[in-house]
Design a protein around this motif. Structure first.
Motif, mmCIF file in Angstrom:
data_model
loop_
_atom_site.group_PDB
_atom_site.id
_atom_site.type_symbol
_atom_site.label_atom_id
_atom_site.label_comp_id
_atom_site.label_asym_id
_atom_site.label_seq_id
_atom_site.Cartn_x
_atom_site.Cartn_y
_atom_site.Cartn_z
ATOM 1 N N GLU A 29 52.735 15.359 68.856
ATOM 2 C CA GLU A 29 51.985 14.115 68.663
ATOM 3 C C GLU A 29 51.228 13.714 69.933
ATOM 4 O O GLU A 29 50.074 13.311 69.862
ATOM 5 C CB GLU A 29 52.937 12.984 68.265
ATOM 6 C CG GLU A 29 53.586 13.178 66.914
ATOM 7 C CD GLU A 29 54.658 12.142 66.670
ATOM 8 O OE1 GLU A 29 54.420 11.245 65.852
ATOM 9 O OE2 GLU A 29 55.720 12.221 67.321
ATOM 10 N N ASP A 31 50.107 15.538 72.216
ATOM 11 C CA ASP A 31 48.995 16.454 72.488
ATOM 12 C C ASP A 31 47.680 15.933 71.915
ATOM 13 O O ASP A 31 46.608 16.307 72.367
ATOM 14 C CB ASP A 31 49.282 17.853 71.924
ATOM 15 C CG ASP A 31 50.262 18.631 72.781
ATOM 16 O OD1 ASP A 31 50.571 18.186 73.908
ATOM 17 O OD2 ASP A 31 50.721 19.691 72.314
ATOM 18 N N ARG A 32 47.759 15.048 70.915
ATOM 19 C CA ARG A 32 46.557 14.477 70.298
ATOM 20 C C ARG A 32 45.995 13.304 71.099
ATOM 21 O O ARG A 32 44.931 12.794 70.763
ATOM 22 C CB ARG A 32 46.859 14.027 68.867
ATOM 23 C CG ARG A 32 47.133 15.193 67.943
ATOM 24 C CD ARG A 32 47.317 14.712 66.515
ATOM 25 N NE ARG A 32 48.571 15.278 66.012
ATOM 26 C CZ ARG A 32 49.462 14.632 65.291
ATOM 27 N NH1 ARG A 32 49.288 13.382 64.961
ATOM 28 N NH2 ARG A 32 50.545 15.240 64.880
#
Length: 106
Positions: A29, A31-32
């Motif tokens: 998550e 990483d977004r």
């Protein structure tokens, strides 16, 4: 038992840099995108890192929607941590309000 409060995206945006900010989502998550200045602390690691939440600044915790961060706040309040705030609606509401996300620090 100590309690915790909630903070809106706009209130948090106005206080960035003066609060200790923690993101309790997992790596897939985060990483977004994350809120700038956030410390990444997946929810399952919170109990082993209670002392990282102690200090002289207000602590704001967030996740995707606000549910996991509420769990973290409840746990930390039970450990005697005060000045705790849960981001209302989580990062989903933050981004939905047009506020920026940045890549996580490596």
């Amino acid at each position: 038992m100590a309690a915790y409060g909630s903070i809106s995206a706009d209130e948090l945006n106005a206080r960035l840099g003066e609060v200790a900010l923690f993101d309790v989502r997992g790596p897939a998550e985060t990483d977004r995108g994350v809120i700038e200045g956030a410390v990444l602390m997946p929810l399952h690691l919170v109990p082993m890192n209670v002392d990282r939440f102690r200090g002289d600044r207000d602590v704001v915790i967030y996740c995707h929607s606000g549910a996991r961060s509420a769990q973290a706040c409840q746990f930390l309040a039970g450990q005697g941590i005060d000045c705790l705030f849960n981001l209302q609606g989580g990062v989903m509401y933050w981004a939905g309000s047009g506020l920026p996300l940045v890549p996580p620090a490596q």
